[in-house]
Write a protein that holds these residues in place. Structure first.
Motif, PDB file in Angstrom:
ATOM      1  N   ASP A  43      52.265 -60.153  44.621  1.00  0.00           N
ATOM      2  CA  ASP A  43      51.319 -60.285  43.513  1.00  0.00           C
ATOM      3  C   ASP A  43      50.684 -61.670  43.515  1.00  0.00           C
ATOM      4  O   ASP A  43      49.474 -61.818  43.287  1.00  0.00           O
ATOM      5  CB  ASP A  43      52.028 -60.061  42.177  1.00  0.00           C
ATOM      6  CG  ASP A  43      52.365 -58.610  41.928  1.00  0.00           C
ATOM      7  OD1 ASP A  43      51.658 -57.735  42.462  1.00  0.00           O
ATOM      8  OD2 ASP A  43      53.344 -58.339  41.212  1.00  0.00           O
ATOM      9  N   GLN A  72      46.832 -62.735  43.962  1.00  0.00           N
ATOM     10  CA  GLN A  72      46.131 -63.557  42.974  1.00  0.00           C
ATOM     11  C   GLN A  72      45.458 -64.752  43.636  1.00  0.00           C
ATOM     12  O   GLN A  72      44.328 -65.110  43.286  1.00  0.00           O
ATOM     13  CB  GLN A  72      47.109 -64.033  41.902  1.00  0.00           C
ATOM     14  CG  GLN A  72      47.401 -62.988  40.840  1.00  0.00           C
ATOM     15  CD  GLN A  72      48.326 -63.510  39.769  1.00  0.00           C
ATOM     16  OE1 GLN A  72      49.464 -63.874  40.038  1.00  0.00           O
ATOM     17  NE2 GLN A  72      47.845 -63.555  38.547  1.00  0.00           N
ATOM     18  N   GLN A  90      52.897 -51.693  29.144  1.00  0.00           N
ATOM     19  CA  GLN A  90      52.428 -53.031  28.806  1.00  0.00           C
ATOM     20  C   GLN A  90      51.396 -52.982  27.694  1.00  0.00           C
ATOM     21  O   GLN A  90      51.383 -53.834  26.801  1.00  0.00           O
ATOM     22  CB  GLN A  90      51.821 -53.702  30.044  1.00  0.00           C
ATOM     23  CG  GLN A  90      52.828 -54.013  31.131  1.00  0.00           C
ATOM     24  CD  GLN A  90      52.204 -54.881  32.205  1.00  0.00           C
ATOM     25  OE1 GLN A  90      51.919 -56.047  31.981  1.00  0.00           O
ATOM     26  NE2 GLN A  90      51.988 -54.308  33.383  1.00  0.00           N
ATOM     27  N   ASP A 127      48.407 -57.256  29.450  1.00  0.00           N
ATOM     28  CA  ASP A 127      49.689 -57.888  29.771  1.00  0.00           C
ATOM     29  C   ASP A 127      49.919 -59.150  28.947  1.00  0.00           C
ATOM     30  O   ASP A 127      50.601 -60.075  29.393  1.00  0.00           O
ATOM     31  CB  ASP A 127      49.786 -58.196  31.266  1.00  0.00           C
ATOM     32  CG  ASP A 127      48.606 -58.994  31.797  1.00  0.00           C
ATOM     33  OD1 ASP A 127      47.742 -59.385  31.001  1.00  0.00           O
ATOM     34  OD2 ASP A 127      48.553 -59.219  33.020  1.00  0.00           O
ATOM     35  N   HIS A 177      52.162 -62.269  30.447  1.00  0.00           N
ATOM     36  CA  HIS A 177      53.229 -61.853  31.350  1.00  0.00           C
ATOM     37  C   HIS A 177      52.722 -61.936  32.785  1.00  0.00           C
ATOM     38  O   HIS A 177      52.027 -61.037  33.268  1.00  0.00           O
ATOM     39  CB  HIS A 177      53.689 -60.429  31.017  1.00  0.00           C
ATOM     40  CG  HIS A 177      54.523 -60.366  29.781  1.00  0.00           C
ATOM     41  ND1 HIS A 177      55.895 -60.335  29.807  1.00  0.00           N
ATOM     42  CD2 HIS A 177      54.178 -60.372  28.460  1.00  0.00           C
ATOM     43  CE1 HIS A 177      56.368 -60.307  28.581  1.00  0.00           C
ATOM     44  NE2 HIS A 177      55.339 -60.322  27.743  1.00  0.00           N
ATOM     45  N   HIS A 178      53.046 -63.045  33.463  1.00  0.00           N
ATOM     46  CA  HIS A 178      52.641 -63.209  34.856  1.00  0.00           C
ATOM     47  C   HIS A 178      53.274 -62.129  35.722  1.00  0.00           C
ATOM     48  O   HIS A 178      54.393 -61.661  35.453  1.00  0.00           O
ATOM     49  CB  HIS A 178      53.095 -64.575  35.391  1.00  0.00           C
ATOM     50  CG  HIS A 178      52.473 -65.747  34.689  1.00  0.00           C
ATOM     51  ND1 HIS A 178      51.415 -65.638  33.805  1.00  0.00           N
ATOM     52  CD2 HIS A 178      52.760 -67.081  34.752  1.00  0.00           C
ATOM     53  CE1 HIS A 178      51.086 -66.835  33.370  1.00  0.00           C
ATOM     54  NE2 HIS A 178      51.889 -67.735  33.921  1.00  0.00           N
ATOM     55  N   ARG A 179      52.573 -61.780  36.797  1.00  0.00           N
ATOM     56  CA  ARG A 179      53.132 -60.834  37.758  1.00  0.00           C
ATOM     57  C   ARG A 179      54.382 -61.437  38.392  1.00  0.00           C
ATOM     58  O   ARG A 179      54.486 -62.660  38.554  1.00  0.00           O
ATOM     59  CB  ARG A 179      52.106 -60.503  38.833  1.00  0.00           C
ATOM     60  CG  ARG A 179      50.807 -59.931  38.278  1.00  0.00           C
ATOM     61  CD  ARG A 179      51.017 -58.564  37.649  1.00  0.00           C
ATOM     62  NE  ARG A 179      49.792 -58.026  37.106  1.00  0.00           N
ATOM     63  CZ  ARG A 179      48.894 -57.330  37.808  1.00  0.00           C
ATOM     64  NH1 ARG A 179      49.101 -57.132  39.114  1.00  0.00           N
ATOM     65  NH2 ARG A 179      47.822 -56.857  37.228  1.00  0.00           N
ATOM     66  N   GLU A 180      55.314 -60.588  38.816  1.00  0.00           N
ATOM     67  CA  GLU A 180      56.635 -61.082  39.179  1.00  0.00           C
ATOM     68  C   GLU A 180      56.869 -61.277  40.667  1.00  0.00           C
ATOM     69  O   GLU A 180      57.737 -62.057  41.062  1.00  0.00           O
ATOM     70  CB  GLU A 180      57.711 -60.139  38.621  1.00  0.00           C
ATOM     71  CG  GLU A 180      57.701 -60.071  37.094  1.00  0.00           C
ATOM     72  CD  GLU A 180      58.844 -59.236  36.555  1.00  0.00           C
ATOM     73  OE1 GLU A 180      59.577 -58.638  37.373  1.00  0.00           O
ATOM     74  OE2 GLU A 180      59.012 -59.196  35.322  1.00  0.00           O
ATOM     75  N   SER A 181      56.129 -60.582  41.530  1.00  0.00           N
ATOM     76  CA  SER A 181      56.464 -60.608  42.956  1.00  0.00           C
ATOM     77  C   SER A 181      55.609 -61.610  43.731  1.00  0.00           C
ATOM     78  O   SER A 181      54.520 -61.990  43.307  1.00  0.00           O
ATOM     79  CB  SER A 181      56.279 -59.211  43.565  1.00  0.00           C
ATOM     80  OG  SER A 181      54.899 -58.925  43.733  1.00  0.00           O
ATOM     81  N   GLN A 217      56.341 -66.308  39.333  1.00  0.00           N
ATOM     82  CA  GLN A 217      55.910 -66.733  38.000  1.00  0.00           C
ATOM     83  C   GLN A 217      55.972 -68.247  37.860  1.00  0.00           C
ATOM     84  O   GLN A 217      55.062 -68.884  37.333  1.00  0.00           O
ATOM     85  CB  GLN A 217      56.792 -66.071  36.936  1.00  0.00           C
ATOM     86  CG  GLN A 217      56.585 -64.579  36.800  1.00  0.00           C
ATOM     87  CD  GLN A 217      57.576 -63.945  35.847  1.00  0.00           C
ATOM     88  OE1 GLN A 217      58.719 -64.403  35.722  1.00  0.00           O
ATOM     89  NE2 GLN A 217      57.146 -62.885  35.169  1.00  0.00           N
ATOM     90  N   THR A 231      38.099 -57.662  38.610  1.00  0.00           N
ATOM     91  CA  THR A 231      39.153 -56.823  39.167  1.00  0.00           C
ATOM     92  C   THR A 231      38.689 -55.374  39.198  1.00  0.00           C
ATOM     93  O   THR A 231      38.022 -54.899  38.282  1.00  0.00           O
ATOM     94  CB  THR A 231      40.418 -56.941  38.293  1.00  0.00           C
ATOM     95  OG1 THR A 231      40.785 -58.311  38.186  1.00  0.00           O
ATOM     96  CG2 THR A 231      41.567 -56.154  38.895  1.00  0.00           C
ATOM     97  N   ARG A 277      48.610 -48.692  32.665  1.00  0.00           N
ATOM     98  CA  ARG A 277      49.722 -49.584  32.340  1.00  0.00           C
ATOM     99  C   ARG A 277      50.091 -49.381  30.868  1.00  0.00           C
ATOM    100  O   ARG A 277      50.058 -50.311  30.067  1.00  0.00           O
ATOM    101  CB  ARG A 277      49.355 -51.047  32.622  1.00  0.00           C
ATOM    102  CG  ARG A 277      49.060 -51.299  34.090  1.00  0.00           C
ATOM    103  CD  ARG A 277      49.299 -52.734  34.499  1.00  0.00           C
ATOM    104  NE  ARG A 277      48.351 -53.668  33.908  1.00  0.00           N
ATOM    105  CZ  ARG A 277      48.277 -54.950  34.271  1.00  0.00           C
ATOM    106  NH1 ARG A 277      49.110 -55.416  35.196  1.00  0.00           N
ATOM    107  NH2 ARG A 277      47.399 -55.752  33.707  1.00  0.00           N
TER     108      ARG A 277
END
Length: 425
Positions: free
Chosen positions: A319, A323, A104, A178, A312-316, A216, A278, A101
């Motif tokens: 995701d 989580q 980021q 992130d 920065h939270h994941r957007e989808s 988010q 993770t 990444r």
């Protein structure tokens, strides 16, 4: 009510009833303007609260937010005496574990190199990379300002242990690729170690950098990563009366994106369990395990909202589903790891089990999305959380011990050839 996108802003007041000193967007965000806003409220630079506001066309955002902040600031923020100056923080190493990444990571590193801490360095641990993108970024763009270490065994806890081994500092701080760190983050996170020789760990405040997508917004409305603004000190010799599950509610202590350890304390506790986190079958729990391990070794843990990072939270939605499952799995995986590696804690855990099950049921319960509450207000248990995510989180809890066993078995297989190779020399 539908969760509406919000602009994230940073408001600084001179005092609880004083004028606005500044209003600016969260790092990298748009300038404050009309619409729905989520604001961090500071008092002369120190985080104190969050507020939600709707600014109409033609209104002054600073005026609207300043008025709301003065009305809604908690009593504790109004009555708290002026903070004492920070002690000189000890030498620190900031470890960032990352995997593929680079974009980021560059944003995070820029903020980490802009800290006001007087004596620190930054170490990137490249975990099981598939490409050389991270190595080329660190060695090319950042040169000798950032150290680079490659760790080929996948897993966040393994990467963190590698960072611990290479830190070479009194305090080792951990954050994620992130985040964007506030310029005062590292000083606020590490200075408490200078004032308290029994302190083994310090955690800090994590706020959202963006609240644009439904995923988010839903994550932050459920509590996000925030642990509130009140300072807390957790002492194994004086368990907190308001936390009957202590020390097994490790999620209330902090999160892995914003934590620091006295190096010798983390080493004395055995470091992170490599079968958690993770990148392993356990899916998470590496930070929670480390918190309990340090407390079990007799050290204290402090939470301070002064140490701030923007996440920065994941957007989808996928995701978010991942989580939710991972949170549940990580919770029971860390508990399993704690009992496997510290079996003397079993009687204490069994004594707390009935209350613990009730607590877990409440935390993962479905909650209607009514639009109420302040995102990030940890512990209120009134935040929206749909039934589908509740089911995933509970399913993850059932899976966690199995995932930990799988990860532990895999780690033992990875270590065996190395041990045999050493023995043959």
């Amino acid at each position: 009510m539908r969760l509406r996108p919000r602009s994230v802003v940073d408001l600084d007041l001179d005092s609880p009833d004083g004028p606005v000193l500044s209003l600016r967007p969260a790092p990298g965000g748009p300038a404050p303007g009309p619409g729905d806003l989520y604001a961090l409220v500071r008092l002369r630079g120190r985080p104190a609260a969050t507020v939600l506001a709707h600014v109409r066309e033609g209104d002054d955002p600073a005026e609207v937010l300043g008025r709301l902040a003065r009305e809604q600031l908690p009593d504790a923020a109004r009555t708290e005496p002026p903070p004492e100056p920070y002690a000189l923080p000890p030498r620190a190493c900031v470890v960032v574990a990352t995997r593929e990444r680079a974009d980021q990571l560059a944003r995070a590193l820029d903020s980490l190199l802009d800290q006001d801490h007087p004596d620190y360095d930054v170490l990137v641990v490249d975990n099981a990379p598939r490409t050389r993108d991270t190595e080329e970024l660190v060695t090319g763009k950042y040169g000798d300002r950032v150290r680079y270490v490659r760790e080929d065994t996948p897993g966040l806890a393994v990467a963190h242990n590698t960072g611990l081994a290479h830190a070479g500092a009194d305090v080792v701080a951990f954050t994620d690729d992130d985040v964007v760190a506030d310029p005062h983050w590292l000083t606020a996170l590490t200075a408490p170690f200078a004032a308290d020789p029994r302190l083994g760990c310090v955690t800090g405040l994590i706020l959202p950098a963006r609240l644009r997508t439904p995923a988010q917004l839903l994550l932050e409305s459920h509590g996000g990563f925030a642990k509130g603004f009140a300072p807390r000190l957790y002492d194994p010799l004086r368990p907190p009366a308001d936390e009957p599950l202590f020390p097994f509610t490790a999620g209330s202590f902090g999160s892995g994106a914003n934590m620091a350890f006295r190096t010798r304390a983390l080493q004395a506790a055995g470091g992170f369990d490599p079968a958690t986190g993770t990148g392993t079958a356990a899916r998470g729990g590496d930070d929670l395990y480390a918190f309990v391990a340090v407390l079990s070794a007799g050290f204290r843990l402090r939470y301070t909202a002064d140490a701030l990072v923007w996440h920065h939270h994941r957007e989808s939605r996928q995701d978010l589903r991942n989580q939710a499952f991972g949170y549940g799995a990580g919770l029971t995986a860390y508990l399993t790891a704690t009992l496997v590696r510290r079996p003397t804690l079993l009687p204490a855990l069994l004594a707390r089990l009935p209350r613990g099950l009730a607590y877990a049921k409440n935390m993962t319960a479905r909650r209607d999305v009514d639009g109420g509450g302040v995102p990030g207000a940890h512990g209120g248990h009134t935040h929206p959380w749909p039934r589908s995510l509740s089911r995933l989180e509970r399913r993850g809890m059932l899976y966690g011990p199995v995932g930990y066993a799988k990860a532990r078995l895999r780690m033992s297989r990875l270590r065996t050839p190395r041990l045999r190779m050493r023995g043959s020399r």
